[in-house]
Design a protein around this motif. Sequence first.
Motif, PDB file in Angstrom:
ATOM      1  N   SER A   1       0.737  -0.838   0.097  1.00  0.00           N
ATOM      2  CA  SER A   1      -0.126  -0.032   0.047  1.00  0.00           C
ATOM      3  C   SER A   1       1.252   1.271   0.335  1.00  0.00           C
ATOM      4  N   THR A   2       0.408   2.253  -0.808  1.00  0.00           N
ATOM      5  CA  THR A   2       0.857   3.944  -1.011  1.00  0.00           C
ATOM      6  C   THR A   2       1.404   3.839   0.736  1.00  0.00           C
ATOM      7  N   ARG A   3       0.357   3.898   1.829  1.00  0.00           N
ATOM      8  CA  ARG A   3       0.343   4.406   2.771  1.00  0.00           C
ATOM      9  C   ARG A   3       1.389   3.097   4.274  1.00  0.00           C
ATOM     10  N   GLY A   4       1.527   2.250   3.695  1.00  0.00           N
ATOM     11  CA  GLY A   4       2.528   1.263   4.090  1.00  0.00           C
ATOM     12  C   GLY A   4       2.056   0.488   5.186  1.00  0.00           C
ATOM     13  N   GLY A   5       0.672   0.120   5.591  1.00  0.00           N
ATOM     14  CA  GLY A   5       0.115  -0.126   6.170  1.00  0.00           C
ATOM     15  C   GLY A   5      -0.640  -1.921   6.261  1.00  0.00           C
TER      16      GLY A   5
ATOM     17  N   ASN B   1      -5.716   9.242  -7.835  1.00  0.00           N
ATOM     18  CA  ASN B   1      -4.529   8.558  -8.839  1.00  0.00           C
ATOM     19  C   ASN B   1      -3.215   8.936  -8.447  1.00  0.00           C
ATOM     20  N   LEU B   2      -3.359  10.522  -8.302  1.00  0.00           N
ATOM     21  CA  LEU B   2      -2.008  11.199  -7.900  1.00  0.00           C
ATOM     22  C   LEU B   2      -1.262  10.662  -6.977  1.00  0.00           C
ATOM     23  N   GLU B   3      -1.874   9.630  -5.840  1.00  0.00           N
ATOM     24  CA  GLU B   3      -1.262   9.112  -4.663  1.00  0.00           C
ATOM     25  C   GLU B   3      -0.211   8.644  -5.394  1.00  0.00           C
ATOM     26  N   ARG B   4      -0.715   7.819  -5.892  1.00  0.00           N
ATOM     27  CA  ARG B   4       0.756   7.028  -6.677  1.00  0.00           C
ATOM     28  C   ARG B   4       1.499   7.018  -7.338  1.00  0.00           C
TER      29      ARG B   4
ATOM     30  N   VAL C   1       2.475  10.256  -6.500  1.00  0.00           N
ATOM     31  CA  VAL C   1       3.681  11.226  -5.437  1.00  0.00           C
ATOM     32  C   VAL C   1       4.359  10.341  -4.599  1.00  0.00           C
ATOM     33  N   PHE C   2       3.428   8.878  -4.470  1.00  0.00           N
ATOM     34  CA  PHE C   2       4.211   7.516  -3.397  1.00  0.00           C
ATOM     35  C   PHE C   2       5.526   7.786  -3.952  1.00  0.00           C
TER      36      PHE C   2
ATOM     37  N   ALA D   1       1.193   9.175   3.955  1.00  0.00           N
ATOM     38  CA  ALA D   1       0.594   9.066   4.508  1.00  0.00           C
ATOM     39  C   ALA D   1      -0.334  10.045   5.396  1.00  0.00           C
ATOM     40  N   ALA D   2       0.794  11.426   5.927  1.00  0.00           N
ATOM     41  CA  ALA D   2       0.436  12.259   6.557  1.00  0.00           C
ATOM     42  C   ALA D   2      -0.195  14.060   5.868  1.00  0.00           C
ATOM     43  N   LEU D   3       0.345  12.998   4.255  1.00  0.00           N
ATOM     44  CA  LEU D   3       0.144  13.956   2.965  1.00  0.00           C
ATOM     45  C   LEU D   3      -1.510  13.831   3.066  1.00  0.00           C
ATOM     46  N   TRP D   4      -2.011  12.764   2.002  1.00  0.00           N
ATOM     47  CA  TRP D   4      -3.051  12.446   2.326  1.00  0.00           C
ATOM     48  C   TRP D   4      -3.910  12.451   3.490  1.00  0.00           C
ATOM     49  N   THR D   5      -3.669  12.194   4.466  1.00  0.00           N
ATOM     50  CA  THR D   5      -4.492  12.801   6.471  1.00  0.00           C
ATOM     51  C   THR D   5      -4.655  14.898   5.994  1.00  0.00           C
TER      52      THR D   5
END
Length: 480
Positions: free
Chosen positions: A5-9, A331-334, A336-337, A348-352
């Motif tokens: 996962s992009t957020r590591g969890g 999908n910007l999250e993918r 930016v990861f 995860a902090a940015l998307w929070t």
Amino acid sequence: MKYISTRGGMNAQAFSDILLGGLAPDGGLSIPEQYPQLSQADLESMATLNYRDLAFAVISRFVDDIPSDDLKALIDKTYTAEVYCNGRSKNQADHITPLIKLDASLYIQELSNGPTLAFKDMAMQLLGNLFEYVLDKKGEQINIVGATSGDTGSAAEYAMRGKRGVNVFMLSPFGKMSPFQRAQMFSLQDENIFNLSVHGFFDACQDIVKNINKDAEFKAQYKIGAVNSINWGRIVAQVVYYFKGYFATILATGKKVGDKVDYCVPSGNFGNICAGHIARQMGLPIGQLVVATNENDVLDEFFKTGGYHPRDVANTFETTSPSMDISKASNLERFVFDLIGRDSARLAALWTEVESGGGFDLSPAELALMQDSYGFKSSASNHSDRIAHIREVFEKYGVQIDPHTADGFKAAKAHRNLAVPMLIMETALPAKFEDTMLEALKQAPFRPKGLAGLEALPQRFDAIDADANLVKHYIVEHLA
Ligand SMILES: Cc1ncc(COP(=O)(O)O)c(C=O)c1O
Ligand SMILES: N[C@@H](CCOP(=O)(O)O)C(=O)O
């Protein structure tokens, strides 16, 4: 190949385990642990493959838990001249995503010859076949909850209608799609298709989908799956046509494998161009990736300034390229990861911040990296640009392009380097947006056979407020 996962969890998972779902359990998006890498020799060996063989050569590098013969059979069954025909001869249609030449170095890649006349069919038809295969193997059923601004919905419904063990609950923005898009979805009478017309924009529909996906108990109990581009299966299937377009372009322009090609992509949820970014990371020689937006220009702002600040309803606009009326690009999250060095804690902090209604700003070094090394450029259009460019392409080249592809044409002109071929991704056919085409060309666009009178068919949908609990209730009630 395993997925994280992009957020590591999320523990690393196999392709078939992430295929049916949307968000990872931590709210992030699935992404390969690393991208397959292609050498010059690999690229040369792919250059003359037909679409089916190329799709297998690309997709098999991301899938190691479906036997090769089965995967090949699913791909062969999907990418046929019959499915991507749009009234052409078998020979023409077998190219699946042929190019249209505008001038010596400017081309359009046709992506809209599938059953619902938009690029979404390129991935969705394969997803339908993959879902059926994996569900059969697992002996499971799935209830898809999706969001659409007009094209994902019909593509998903046409791909999933009649599939064993699949129901589709599709959320669309009430009154904001074109009459053709609305009719395509709402005229379906299949028992496994449920259309929910939500009071709000696409963003509200997508928020509901994500909210439902985050409720692990509900998701498990009601076997909720996803078909939006938050689903990795959509992205991987879209990577293929970047390769196909590349090889077709170098052939058409007398270049050689290894030379650069630029791409320009009408963008909203960032799923299409994210596939281009991944093709580039695999080693496809892509120069620029030009993001084209309409008046909803959050992405244009991001690629120009490094500031990602999604807008609220009051600052999201209804436009004449309605499928891109999106202010939160999942999908910007993918991307930016990757951009931030795959630092999942920071991601995860940015998307929070993003999910609590804020945004973030990249550092100047990251902005430069994004524009220079990753090759991202951008441009925004408005209604009069759209009309002018539909007209220009028709008058100059005799080609009718839809309003979204017209936004792409404007961006391509703005960032074109005449020494490098530029490929504009066609994202829909003009028939889906008749009013705007009439305004621009004073004539109705070509409508594929069998679709005359579509808007007059009886329509079936339920209107609903933008509230995840109401949608959950609707799902429970209709499954019972
Ligand atoms: C016709 C059309 N063009 C462009 C887009 C934007 O694509 P993406 O959301 O993958 O950026 C969409 C839908 O999203 C679309 O339906
Ligand atoms: N433009 C899309 C919006 C959803 O995008 P997706 O690629 O994430 O499914 C649409 O037409 O529905």
